[in-house]
Design a protein around this motif. Structure first.
Motif, PDB file in Angstrom:
ATOM      1  N   UNK A  71       0.807  -1.218   0.000  1.00  0.00           N
ATOM      2  CA  UNK A  71       0.000   0.000   0.000  1.00  0.00           C
ATOM      3  C   UNK A  71       0.846   1.277   0.000  1.00  0.00           C
ATOM      4  N   UNK A  72       1.896   1.288  -0.841  1.00  0.00           N
ATOM      5  CA  UNK A  72       2.700   2.518  -0.962  1.00  0.00           C
ATOM      6  C   UNK A  72       2.656   3.007  -2.396  1.00  0.00           C
ATOM      7  N   UNK A  73       2.961   4.298  -2.562  1.00  0.00           N
ATOM      8  CA  UNK A  73       2.892   4.878  -3.904  1.00  0.00           C
ATOM      9  C   UNK A  73       4.224   5.396  -4.422  1.00  0.00           C
ATOM     10  N   UNK A  74       5.157   5.717  -3.543  1.00  0.00           N
ATOM     11  CA  UNK A  74       6.451   6.197  -4.002  1.00  0.00           C
ATOM     12  C   UNK A  74       7.455   6.110  -2.846  1.00  0.00           C
ATOM     13  N   UNK A  75       8.715   6.377  -3.144  1.00  0.00           N
ATOM     14  CA  UNK A  75       9.745   6.332  -2.100  1.00  0.00           C
ATOM     15  C   UNK A  75      11.001   7.038  -2.586  1.00  0.00           C
ATOM     16  N   UNK A  76      11.884   7.334  -1.623  1.00  0.00           N
ATOM     17  CA  UNK A  76      13.181   7.927  -1.931  1.00  0.00           C
ATOM     18  C   UNK A  76      14.252   7.284  -1.073  1.00  0.00           C
ATOM     19  N   UNK A  77      15.515   7.334  -1.524  1.00  0.00           N
ATOM     20  CA  UNK A  77      16.627   6.672  -0.821  1.00  0.00           C
ATOM     21  C   UNK A  77      17.806   7.639  -0.724  1.00  0.00           C
ATOM     22  N   UNK A  78      18.545   7.577   0.404  1.00  0.00           N
ATOM     23  CA  UNK A  78      19.665   8.505   0.608  1.00  0.00           C
ATOM     24  C   UNK A  78      20.658   7.943   1.622  1.00  0.00           C
ATOM     25  N   UNK A  79      21.957   8.173   1.378  1.00  0.00           N
ATOM     26  CA  UNK A  79      23.022   7.713   2.272  1.00  0.00           C
ATOM     27  C   UNK A  79      23.325   8.730   3.370  1.00  0.00           C
ATOM     28  N   UNK A  80      23.889   8.214   4.467  1.00  0.00           N
ATOM     29  CA  UNK A  80      24.414   9.056   5.538  1.00  0.00           C
ATOM     30  C   UNK A  80      25.357   8.245   6.400  1.00  0.00           C
ATOM     31  N   UNK A  81      26.028   8.903   7.336  1.00  0.00           N
ATOM     32  CA  UNK A  81      26.952   8.238   8.261  1.00  0.00           C
ATOM     33  C   UNK A  81      26.500   8.496   9.688  1.00  0.00           C
ATOM     34  N   UNK A  82      26.594   7.467  10.537  1.00  0.00           N
ATOM     35  CA  UNK A  82      26.194   7.630  11.937  1.00  0.00           C
ATOM     36  C   UNK A  82      27.179   6.926  12.848  1.00  0.00           C
ATOM     37  N   UNK A  83      27.142   7.295  14.129  1.00  0.00           N
ATOM     38  CA  UNK A  83      28.012   6.686  15.123  1.00  0.00           C
ATOM     39  C   UNK A  83      27.344   5.514  15.800  1.00  0.00           C
ATOM     40  N   UNK A  84      27.446   5.450  17.142  1.00  0.00           N
ATOM     41  CA  UNK A  84      26.899   4.302  17.868  1.00  0.00           C
ATOM     42  C   UNK A  84      25.373   4.344  17.964  1.00  0.00           C
ATOM     43  N   UNK A  85      24.771   5.529  17.818  1.00  0.00           N
ATOM     44  CA  UNK A  85      23.308   5.619  17.799  1.00  0.00           C
ATOM     45  C   UNK A  85      22.853   5.440  16.356  1.00  0.00           C
ATOM     46  N   UNK A  86      22.148   4.353  16.093  1.00  0.00           N
ATOM     47  CA  UNK A  86      21.796   4.008  14.729  1.00  0.00           C
ATOM     48  C   UNK A  86      20.505   4.698  14.283  1.00  0.00           C
ATOM     49  N   UNK A  87      20.293   4.660  12.972  1.00  0.00           N
ATOM     50  CA  UNK A  87      19.055   5.177  12.408  1.00  0.00           C
ATOM     51  C   UNK A  87      19.264   6.460  11.622  1.00  0.00           C
ATOM     52  N   UNK A  88      18.428   6.698  10.631  1.00  0.00           N
ATOM     53  CA  UNK A  88      18.573   7.876   9.776  1.00  0.00           C
ATOM     54  C   UNK A  88      18.405   9.203  10.503  1.00  0.00           C
ATOM     55  N   UNK A  89      17.682   9.211  11.614  1.00  0.00           N
ATOM     56  CA  UNK A  89      17.487  10.459  12.349  1.00  0.00           C
ATOM     57  C   UNK A  89      18.779  10.948  12.997  1.00  0.00           C
ATOM     58  N   UNK A  90      19.757  10.044  13.186  1.00  0.00           N
ATOM     59  CA  UNK A  90      21.016  10.410  13.844  1.00  0.00           C
ATOM     60  C   UNK A  90      22.190  10.420  12.872  1.00  0.00           C
ATOM     61  N   UNK A  91      21.924  10.232  11.595  1.00  0.00           N
ATOM     62  CA  UNK A  91      22.983  10.179  10.594  1.00  0.00           C
ATOM     63  C   UNK A  91      23.233  11.556   9.988  1.00  0.00           C
TER      64      UNK A  91
END
Length: 263
Positions: A204-224
């Protein structure tokens, strides 16, 4: 207050720099200042944890871990790098525990009659007794009166779901109607998988986007780094890109996938 701060900074600089050239002295000063700043951040996070999550301090194992994180830190130039790394690790740990607590406290709980005898809450849910009844506080991904229901992962069978929707660096949030997902350096099986093929099990999705980043010991895109939330939460962004090993050193490669769901 400013006088005490300057006195502390000058004290940092005066330790262990005799006989070294100006460049070395400035380098040591900068690292000691970083350590001082990290220590202040640790104390602020401890105060927030004590205020918002007092139950955390009642756990003996938590108290032992916290004991090593606070207090005066070594300023010997020979051990500065090790102390800085420990301080950064400590700050990441405290932030993770705080986020876990806040997330757990925000879960909707349902009150049912009974008491906590017999470990009534399932899937590591927390039983909270009251005078006549009890409630089960469920971990993310579970629901129901006794946390017995496993919620479907909106990110499918490969991607991890990020419940943190605001970029820790920029403050930008995931748009309404979008779901934030990711893989990282630990997901080596999918390092060479095009982004579009990572959405297995997502419906049930219609679109998406993808992007790289770098993070430390706290994982996840919000911390990258690299503004993953801002860049990935747009239609038709890098659908054929692969995670690979995008970051060097001790940083984790984080490959954010932001999915726009159908209404």
């Amino acid at each position: 207050m400013m006088f005490l701060f300057l006195f502390g900074v000058l004290s940092f600089l005066s330790v262990g720099t005799n006989g070294q050239n100006t460049k070395d002295a400035v380098g040591i000063f900068n690292r000691k200042y970083d350590l001082y700043h990290l220590t202040l951040q640790l104390e602020k996070m401890r105060e927030k944890l004590f205020k918002d999550c007092p139950a955390f301090f009642s756990q003996p194992e938590s108290a032992e871990k916290l004991a090593q994180f606070f207090g005066k830190r070594e300023v010997n130039p020979a051990s500065l790098d090790m102390e800085l790394e420990l301080a950064r690790h400590s700050l990441d740990y405290i932030k993770q525990e705080y986020l876990k607590c806040i997330e757990a406290n925000s879960q909707v709980v349902t009150t049912i009659k009974d008491n906590c005898i017999g470990n009534s809450c399932r899937n590591n849910g927390t039983c909270i007794p009251n005078e006549k009844n009890y409630t089960c506080r469920c971990l993310p991904g579970y629901s129901g009166d006794r946390c017995e229901k496993v919620n479907k992962n909106p990110c499918g069978s490969i991607l991890h779901h990020s419940s943190v929707r605001q970029d820790n660096n920029t403050g930008i949030t995931v748009p309404a109607g979008w779901v934030l997902c990711y893989i990282d350096s630990d997901d080596v099986t999918y390092a060479q998988t095009p982004c579009r093929d990572l959405l297995q099990g997502v419906t049930n999705y219609q679109n998406f986007g993808c992007w790289h980043g770098c993070s430390g010991s706290v994982k996840g895109p919000a911390y990258a780094s690299n503004d993953i939330i801002e860049e990935a939460c747009e239609p038709n962004i890098q659908h054929t890109s692969k995670m690979r090993t995008w970051c060097g050193g001790n940083s984790h490669t984080t490959f954010g996938v932001c999915i726009q769901m159908k209404n």
